[in-house]
Design a protein around this motif. Structure first.
Motif, short mmCIF file in Angstrom:
data_model
loop_
_atom_site.label_atom_id
_atom_site.label_comp_id
_atom_site.label_asym_id
_atom_site.label_seq_id
_atom_site.Cartn_x
_atom_site.Cartn_y
_atom_site.Cartn_z
N VAL A 14 -2.90 -11.35 -0.60
CA VAL A 14 -1.51 -11.43 -0.13
C VAL A 14 -1.30 -12.72 0.65
O VAL A 14 -0.29 -13.41 0.48
N THR A 47 1.77 -11.46 -4.11
CA THR A 47 2.48 -10.44 -3.33
C THR A 47 3.05 -9.29 -4.15
O THR A 47 3.73 -8.43 -3.59
N SER A 57 2.26 -6.09 -7.13
CA SER A 57 1.14 -5.27 -7.58
C SER A 57 0.46 -5.88 -8.79
O SER A 57 -0.77 -5.83 -8.92
N MET A 64 -1.20 0.41 -2.35
CA MET A 64 -0.31 -0.37 -1.50
C MET A 64 0.83 0.47 -0.95
O MET A 64 1.30 0.26 0.18
N ARG A 65 1.27 1.45 -1.71
CA ARG A 65 2.34 2.34 -1.24
C ARG A 65 1.87 3.11 -0.01
O ARG A 65 2.61 3.24 0.98
N THR A 98 1.26 0.62 3.01
CA THR A 98 2.53 0.19 3.59
C THR A 98 3.08 1.27 4.51
O THR A 98 3.58 0.99 5.61
N PHE A 147 0.30 -2.94 5.54
CA PHE A 147 1.10 -3.99 4.90
C PHE A 147 2.57 -3.69 5.12
O PHE A 147 2.94 -2.58 5.53
N ASP A 191 7.44 -4.31 -0.26
CA ASP A 191 7.23 -3.42 -1.40
C ASP A 191 7.02 -4.26 -2.65
O ASP A 191 7.04 -5.50 -2.60
N ASP A 192 6.85 -3.58 -3.78
CA ASP A 192 6.55 -4.30 -5.02
C ASP A 192 7.73 -5.14 -5.50
O ASP A 192 7.55 -6.16 -6.17
N TYR A 251 4.86 -7.92 -1.11
CA TYR A 251 4.13 -7.38 0.05
C TYR A 251 3.86 -8.50 1.05
O TYR A 251 3.69 -9.66 0.70
N ARG A 252 3.81 -8.11 2.33
CA ARG A 252 3.55 -9.07 3.41
C ARG A 252 2.45 -8.52 4.31
O ARG A 252 2.26 -7.29 4.41
#
Length: 335
Positions: free
Chosen positions: A35, A40, A42, A60-61, A64, A69, A72-73, A77-78
């Motif tokens: 990332v 950034t 998926s 990632m969901r 987050t 993180f 979102d997708d 992502y950050r």
């Protein structure tokens, strides 16, 4: 505010290890690094991590939602301050800590019931050898363990802040590991000379760290066994997270060696450990107390427990200072 139900409490505790393993998976796949490098979505993360896109989306969901993180997708992502600490190039990175907790420590905790029944370390049940044997025999285990310990050592910087080393000329770090605590003390006290004592197989990592952080001539590394002898004549001795691994009789043997090495009544022993407060209300020391049973059959101690083993070695608790992450600095003086 709605009160949490007992059923939700059970579910939250029971699924705690799932969060650990999700964080571990992100660390192994180097998602924070990817990332940070600009990957950034998926799809991009899956390509960089050589992973299934659907698995990345689902991981990632969750992360987050846990604030590991942000984003979102769709928007990308950050990093958050949490995932920033999991980058491999971040000063003070906790990446190696997450790897150790997700691998060796996770496996050892799988033997929790056996360890509690028998009183023997869960690590021995899981690996067929002690933690110390494992670290000495596995080529990559020792450095990874030291890195993991360093990652959880943010309280080291508190030590020179709460203890005045200005009257000291020499400080010796006993079983000093990577040298992080010694370098922290030396950098905060430019006139101080340091000695690090540890087993032979640990000295390479210590030398590498000290040579990159401390001026030449201000330190030396010495091979030795703290249960056999301790270098004499230092003004201060450091003992960080060592007593926790041993039973009382072993601790008294070690502490007696330190007491014999103190050639002046002005010398002090600085012990960095988590201490179980009277009443046992602090969760982190209680968690680590059980963790120590899993790892090496060790324990955290109460104030009375520390006073007892120190007294058995001719030492006394002079003062106690609170450090970060519910850790304490016990200053011990000759009795």
């Amino acid at each position: 505010m709605t009160q949490q139900t007992p059923a939700r409490t059970v579910v939250d505790i029971a699924t705690g290890t799932w969060r650990t393993q999700a964080l571990y998976a992100a660390t192994v796949l180097r998602l924070p690094d990817h990332v940070a490098a600009g990957h950034t979505t998926s799809a991009a993360l899956a390509a960089e991590a050589d992973a299934a896109p659907d698995g990345i989306i689902r991981l990632m969901r969750l992360l987050t939602a846990l604030d590991v993180f942000a984003g979102d997708d769709r928007t990308g992502y950050r990093l958050t301050p949490v995932s920033q600490l999991l980058r491999s190039d971040e000063p003070g990175s906790m990446r190696d800590m997450c790897l150790m907790y997700g691998e060796e420590f996770h496996r050892a905790w799988g033997s929790a019931a056996t360890a509690i029944r028998t009183g023997h370390a869960g690590f021995e049940d899981a690996f067929g050898k002690t933690l110390h044997e494992y670290l000495a025999e596995e080529p990559e285990a020792g450095p990874k363990f030291l890195s993991a310990m360093n990652a959880g050592s943010v309280f080291f910087s508190d030590v020179p802040a709460v203890y005045d080393f200005s009257g000291c000329k020499t400080v010796t770090d006993l079983a000093g590991g990577s040298g992080l605590l010694l370098s922290t003390v030396l950098r905060a006290n430019p006139g101080l000379h340091g000695v690090l004592l540890d087993r032979e197989h640990m000295l390479t990592v210590a030398e590498a760290h000290l040579s990159s952080t401390v001026e030449p001539g201000r330190y030396e590394v010495v091979a030795g066994d703290i249960f056999e002898s301790v270098p004499s004549g230092s003004d201060a001795y450091l003992l960080s997270r060592i007593l926790q691994d041993w039973e009382d009789d072993d601790c008294i043997t070690l502490l007696s060696n330190v007491r014999r090495a103190m050639t002046s009544t002005a010398a002090r022993l600085l012990i960095v450990e988590r201490m179980i407060p009277d009443g046992g209300s602090a969760v982190l020391p209680l968690l680590y107390d059980l963790h120590l049973l899993m790892m090496a059959g060790g324990r955290e101690r109460t104030p009375a427990g520390y006073a007892s083993i120190l007294d058995g070695a001719g030492l006394r608790v002079e003062s106690v200072h609170e450090l970060a992450l519910e850790t304490s600095l016990l200053v011990a003086a000759p009795r």
